[in-house]
Design a protein around this motif. Structure first.
Motif, PDB file in Angstrom:
ATOM      1  N   GLU A   2       1.009  -1.294   0.050  1.00 13.67           N
ATOM      2  CA  GLU A   2       0.207  -0.079  -0.163  1.00 13.67           C
ATOM      3  C   GLU A   2       0.849   1.255  -0.158  1.00 13.67           C
ATOM      4  N   GLY A   3       0.894   2.083  -1.109  1.00 13.76           N
ATOM      5  CA  GLY A   3       1.684   3.335  -1.085  1.00 13.76           C
ATOM      6  C   GLY A   3       3.071   2.851  -1.009  1.00 13.76           C
ATOM      7  N   ALA A   4       3.991   3.381   0.075  1.00 15.31           N
ATOM      8  CA  ALA A   4       5.280   3.056   0.031  1.00 15.31           C
ATOM      9  C   ALA A   4       5.514   2.022   1.168  1.00 15.31           C
ATOM     10  N   ARG A   5       4.725   1.152   1.516  1.00 18.45           N
ATOM     11  CA  ARG A   5       4.565   0.258   2.459  1.00 18.45           C
ATOM     12  C   ARG A   5       4.432  -1.333   1.989  1.00 18.45           C
ATOM     13  N   GLN A   6       5.156  -2.259   2.582  1.00 16.76           N
ATOM     14  CA  GLN A   6       4.426  -3.473   2.087  1.00 16.76           C
ATOM     15  C   GLN A   6       4.775  -4.440   3.464  1.00 16.76           C
ATOM     16  N   TRP A   7       3.902  -5.537   3.672  1.00 17.88           N
ATOM     17  CA  TRP A   7       3.729  -6.237   4.501  1.00 17.88           C
ATOM     18  C   TRP A   7       4.025  -7.851   4.193  1.00 17.88           C
ATOM     19  N   ASP A   8       4.935  -8.422   5.133  1.00 13.29           N
ATOM     20  CA  ASP A   8       5.339  -9.460   4.918  1.00 13.29           C
ATOM     21  C   ASP A   8       4.160 -10.886   5.320  1.00 13.29           C
ATOM     22  N   ALA A   9       4.390 -11.887   5.151  1.00  8.38           N
ATOM     23  CA  ALA A   9       3.586 -13.070   5.538  1.00  8.38           C
ATOM     24  C   ALA A   9       3.321 -13.048   7.035  1.00  8.38           C
ATOM     25  N   ASP A  10       4.205 -12.633   7.755  1.00 12.13           N
ATOM     26  CA  ASP A  10       3.759 -12.665   9.303  1.00 12.13           C
ATOM     27  C   ASP A  10       3.318 -11.298   9.636  1.00 12.13           C
ATOM     28  N   GLY A  11       2.912 -10.485   8.803  1.00 11.03           N
ATOM     29  CA  GLY A  11       2.127  -9.147   9.097  1.00 11.03           C
ATOM     30  C   GLY A  11       3.193  -7.946   9.471  1.00 11.03           C
ATOM     31  N   ARG A  12       4.329  -8.211   9.304  1.00 14.52           N
ATOM     32  CA  ARG A  12       5.405  -7.319   9.764  1.00 14.52           C
ATOM     33  C   ARG A  12       5.312  -6.161   8.428  1.00 14.52           C
ATOM     34  N   GLU A  13       5.207  -5.176   8.790  1.00 20.13           N
ATOM     35  CA  GLU A  13       5.220  -3.788   7.958  1.00 20.13           C
ATOM     36  C   GLU A  13       6.676  -3.160   7.780  1.00 20.13           C
ATOM     37  N   TYR A  14       6.618  -2.905   6.640  1.00 18.37           N
ATOM     38  CA  TYR A  14       8.140  -2.257   6.274  1.00 18.37           C
ATOM     39  C   TYR A  14       7.799  -0.870   5.389  1.00 18.37           C
ATOM     40  N   ILE A  15       8.549   0.000   5.682  1.00 20.47           N
ATOM     41  CA  ILE A  15       8.878   0.988   4.615  1.00 20.47           C
ATOM     42  C   ILE A  15       9.574   0.514   3.557  1.00 20.47           C
ATOM     43  N   ASP A  16       8.884   0.612   2.213  1.00 17.87           N
ATOM     44  CA  ASP A  16       9.442  -0.222   1.003  1.00 17.87           C
ATOM     45  C   ASP A  16      10.605   0.686   0.274  1.00 17.87           C
ATOM     46  N   LEU A  17      11.995   0.401   0.278  1.00 19.67           N
ATOM     47  CA  LEU A  17      12.711   1.120  -0.511  1.00 19.67           C
ATOM     48  C   LEU A  17      13.198   0.680  -1.827  1.00 19.67           C
ATOM     49  N   MET A  18      12.564  -0.685  -2.047  1.00 23.74           N
ATOM     50  CA  MET A  18      12.913  -1.684  -2.994  1.00 23.74           C
ATOM     51  C   MET A  18      11.954  -1.462  -4.131  1.00 23.74           C
ATOM     52  N   CYS A  19      10.815  -1.169  -3.738  1.00 27.81           N
ATOM     53  CA  CYS A  19       9.552  -1.051  -4.764  1.00 27.81           C
ATOM     54  C   CYS A  19       9.681  -2.255  -5.721  1.00 27.81           C
ATOM     55  N   SER A  20       9.826  -3.405  -5.029  1.00 22.82           N
ATOM     56  CA  SER A  20       9.515  -4.769  -5.717  1.00 22.82           C
ATOM     57  C   SER A  20      10.606  -4.756  -6.669  1.00 22.82           C
ATOM     58  N   TRP A  21      11.804  -4.410  -6.715  1.00 20.33           N
ATOM     59  CA  TRP A  21      13.057  -4.387  -7.458  1.00 20.33           C
ATOM     60  C   TRP A  21      12.632  -3.515  -8.727  1.00 20.33           C
ATOM     61  N   GLY A  22      11.725  -2.526  -8.574  1.00 16.58           N
ATOM     62  CA  GLY A  22      11.734  -1.549  -9.658  1.00 16.58           C
ATOM     63  C   GLY A  22      10.193  -1.161 -10.161  1.00 16.58           C
ATOM     64  N   PRO A  23       9.567  -2.248 -10.206  1.00 13.53           N
ATOM     65  CA  PRO A  23       8.271  -2.083 -10.873  1.00 13.53           C
ATOM     66  C   PRO A  23       7.141  -1.041 -10.341  1.00 13.53           C
ATOM     67  N   MET A  24       7.267  -1.057  -8.907  1.00  5.22           N
ATOM     68  CA  MET A  24       6.327  -0.021  -8.296  1.00  5.22           C
ATOM     69  C   MET A  24       7.097   1.476  -8.496  1.00  5.22           C
ATOM     70  N   ILE A  25       6.054   2.312  -9.116  1.00  8.73           N
ATOM     71  CA  ILE A  25       6.691   3.552  -9.258  1.00  8.73           C
ATOM     72  C   ILE A  25       5.538   4.651  -8.765  1.00  8.73           C
ATOM     73  N   VAL A  26       4.573   4.298  -8.843  1.00 16.15           N
ATOM     74  CA  VAL A  26       3.501   5.465  -8.151  1.00 16.15           C
ATOM     75  C   VAL A  26       2.661   4.826  -6.994  1.00 16.15           C
ATOM     76  N   GLY A  27       3.312   4.019  -6.133  1.00 15.87           N
ATOM     77  CA  GLY A  27       2.743   3.567  -4.901  1.00 15.87           C
ATOM     78  C   GLY A  27       1.991   2.287  -5.148  1.00 15.87           C
ATOM     79  N   HIS A  28       2.299   1.287  -4.115  1.00 14.97           N
ATOM     80  CA  HIS A  28       1.624   0.035  -4.204  1.00 14.97           C
ATOM     81  C   HIS A  28      -0.062   0.281  -4.303  1.00 14.97           C
ATOM     82  N   ARG A  29      -0.604  -0.568  -5.100  1.00 16.08           N
ATOM     83  CA  ARG A  29      -1.790  -0.207  -5.200  1.00 16.08           C
ATOM     84  C   ARG A  29      -2.394   1.195  -5.440  1.00 16.08           C
ATOM     85  N   ASN A  30      -1.960   1.787  -6.349  1.00 20.46           N
ATOM     86  CA  ASN A  30      -2.040   3.139  -6.706  1.00 20.46           C
ATOM     87  C   ASN A  30      -3.631   3.277  -7.331  1.00 20.46           C
ATOM     88  N   PRO A  31      -4.516   4.056  -6.758  1.00 18.27           N
ATOM     89  CA  PRO A  31      -6.039   3.621  -6.982  1.00 18.27           C
ATOM     90  C   PRO A  31      -6.168   4.114  -8.460  1.00 18.27           C
TER      91      PRO A  31
END
Ligand code: PMP
Length: 407
Positions: free
Chosen positions: A40-69
Motif C-alpha cells: 500500500e503506497g510506500a509500504r509492504q507487509w510480509d506473510a507474518d504481518g510485519r510492516e516495512y517502509i519499502d525502498l525496493m519497490c519490488s525491485w523497480g516495478p512500483m513507481i506510483v505507489g503500491h495499489r495506486n488507485p
C-alpha cells in the motif's frame, strides 16, 4: 514457527531450491522474509504481518505507489471487460501512441511481458536490420535471464553466448576495439543508461561515452540499443540519455512501466520499423489488455504529475539524511546512482559484511532496502515517509556502531 518459515518449508518440497531467481530471499540476507502479502503506497507487509517502509519497490516495478488507485481502477475496468482476448484491445494502439508522443526516439512500439523479452526482441530487430550477429555488451551489466544474457551459466551452452562481445562500461576505446575486432559483424551496441551492476558502487554514464557509442554505432551501421528496463520512467520520461542529447535506435522498457502490472516494450526509430515488422515474436499473454491499461495510467500519472521530480526530491531527502546519519555515527559511506535509484556502501567493506549487517538492522527496524542491489524510490515516497524511514535507518546505524564496539 513463523508463517514465513512454514511457507519456506512447504516451498522446499514443491519449488526447486525452495525459491529461484532474484526474489530468492536467501540471496539477500539471513533475516529477509521470503513471502509478502500486501502493499500500500510506500509500504509492504510480509506473510507474518510485519510492516516495512519499502525502498525496493519490488525491485523497480512500483513507481506510483503500491495499489495506486488510479492505476488499479484502469486495470480493473479493462479486466472487467476482458483481458486476454482473440486480439488486443484498442488500448494497445493508445499505449503505442502515448509512447511515440512521449519518447523522441520512438516512432513505433512493440509490447511483451518482461524486461528480458524486450532486450531480446530489441536485439532481434537489430540483427534483422543488419544481417549481422555480434552484440557489444558491457561486462557485468544485467540484461535479463535468457540464455544469451543470464549471469548464471547453468543450462546455458557456449554457442548461446558466442555473439556477445564485452567491453568495460564508460570505456569508449574498449567499445571501439571490440567493434574493430568484429568489423562488419556488429549488429548492436547494448548499454544501460548508467552503470548499475550489483555488488558495487553505481556510476553515471560519461557524456563522452554516451555520445561516443552513438557516433560509433552510426559509423559502423549498428543499432544503438539502450536497456531502460531498470532506469526507465525514473530519470527522464523521454529517454534516459536525452540530457546528453543522445537518442538510441532501439530502447527496451519494462519494470516500472505499469506500476507492477506485467508489461514490457521495445520502441524504435522509423528506419527499424521494416526490420521489426519481419520478426516472428509473440507470446500468449503479450497482448493482454489490462496491463496495457495500467501502463497508460501509470505513464500519464508520471507525465502529468512531474513524477520524476517527485522521486528525485524523495531520493535527495533520503540521501542527505543518510549522509548526516553515517557521519554522526562515524561511518564513511558512499552513496551512488541517481537519487531516485540509490545505493549505499561502506568504505573498505569489500566483503559487504558491514552493508549486509546494516541492511539487516534496517530490516529489523522496518525499512526494506538491499545490501548489494540498488534501491528504488516511487512517487509514494512523500517527505513524511522518507522521514519515517530515516528515523529507522538512524537506529540501524546506531546498532551497527554498537556492534562494531565503537563508543
Ligand atoms: N535489463 C535490466 C537493466 C534489468 O535491470 C532487468 C531486470 N532486473 C532486465 C533487463 C530483465 O528484466 P526482467 O527481469 O523483467 O526480465
Amino acid at each position: 514457527m513463523s508463517i514465513d518459515a512454514d511457507l519456506r518449508a512447504r516451498a522446499a518440497k514443491v519449488i526447486p531450491g525452495g525459491m529461484y531467481g532474484h526474489l530468492n530471499a536467501a540471496l539477500h540476507g539471513d533475516t529477509y522474509p521470503q513471502f509478502f502479502v500486501r502493499g500500500e503506497g510506500a509500504r509492504q507487509w510480509d506473510a507474518d504481518g510485519r510492516e516495512y517502509i519499502d525502498l525496493m519497490c519490488s525491485w523497480g516495478p512500483m513507481i506510483v505507489g503500491h495499489r495506486n488507485p488510479v492505476v488499479e481502477a484502469a486495470a480493473a475496468a479493462q479486466q472487467a471487460q476482458g483481458d486476454c482476448l482473440n486480439g488486443p484491445g484498442p488500448i494497445m494502439v493508445e499505449l503505442a501512441e502515448l509512447l511515440v508522443d512521449l519518447i523522441p526516439a520512438a516512432d513505433w512500439a512493440m509490447f511483451s511481458k518482461n524486461g528480458t523479452d524486450a532486450t531480446t526482441q530489441a536485439l532481434m530487430v537489430a540483427r534483422a536490420a543488419t544481417g549481422r550477429a555480434k552484440v557489444l555488451v558491457a561486462h557485468g551489466a544485467y540484461h535479463g535471464a535468457d540464455p544469451w544474457c543470464t549471469p548464471g551459466l547453468s543450462g546455458v551452452t557456449a554457442s548461446q553466448r558466442a555473439d556477445n562481445v564485452e567491453f568495460e562500461y564508460n570505456d569508449l576505446a574498449a567499445v571501439e576495439a571490440a567493434a574493430a575486432a568484429h568489423d562488419g559483424d556488429v549488429a548492436a551496441i547494448l548499454v544501460t543508461p548508467f552503470k548499475h551492476d550489483s555488488f558495487e558502487d553505481q556510476a553515471p554514464a560519461e557524456a563522452g561515452f554516451a555520445r561516443g557509442v552513438r557516433a560509433l554505432a552510426d559509423r559502423i551501421g549498428a543499432a544503438l540499443v539502450i536497456d531502460e528496463v531498470r532506469a526507465g520512467w525514473r530519470l527522464d520520461l523521454r529517454g534516459s540519455w536525452e540530457a546528453f542529447g543522445v537518442r538510441p535506435d532501439l530502447s527496451a522498457w519494462s519494470k516500472a512501466m505499469a506500476n507492477g502490472h506485467p508489461i514490457a516494450a521495445v520502441t524504435g526509430v522509423d528506419a527499424l520499423r521494416g526490420p521489426a515488422q519481419t520478426l516472428y515474436s509473440t507470446g500468449s499473454f503479450w497482448f493482454s489488455a489490462s496491463a496495457m491499461a495500467a501502463a497508460k495510467a501509470t505513464i500519464e500519472i508520471l507525465r502529468d504529475g512531474d513524477g520524476v521530480a517527485l522521486m528525485e526530491r524523495a531520493g535527495e531527502r533520503l540521501r542527505s539524511g543518510l549522509a548526516a546519519q553515517a557521519a554522526a555515527h562515524g561511518f564513511q559511506v558512499s552513496q551512488t546512482g541517481p537519487a531516485q535509484i540509490p545505493w549505499l556502501s561502506f568504505a573498505g567493506d569489500d566483503t559487504l559484511a558491514q552493508g549486509i549487517a546494516w541492511a539487516a538492522a534496517c530490516l529489523a527496524e522496518g525499512v526494506y532496502l538491499h545490501p548489494w542491489h540498488n534501491w528504488f524510490l516511487s512517487t509514494a515516497h512523500t517527505d513524511d515517509e522518507i522521514d519515517q524511514a530515516l528515523l529507522r535507518t538512524d537506529a540501524a546505524f546506531a546498532k551497527l556502531r554498537k556492534e562494531s564496539g565503537a563508543a
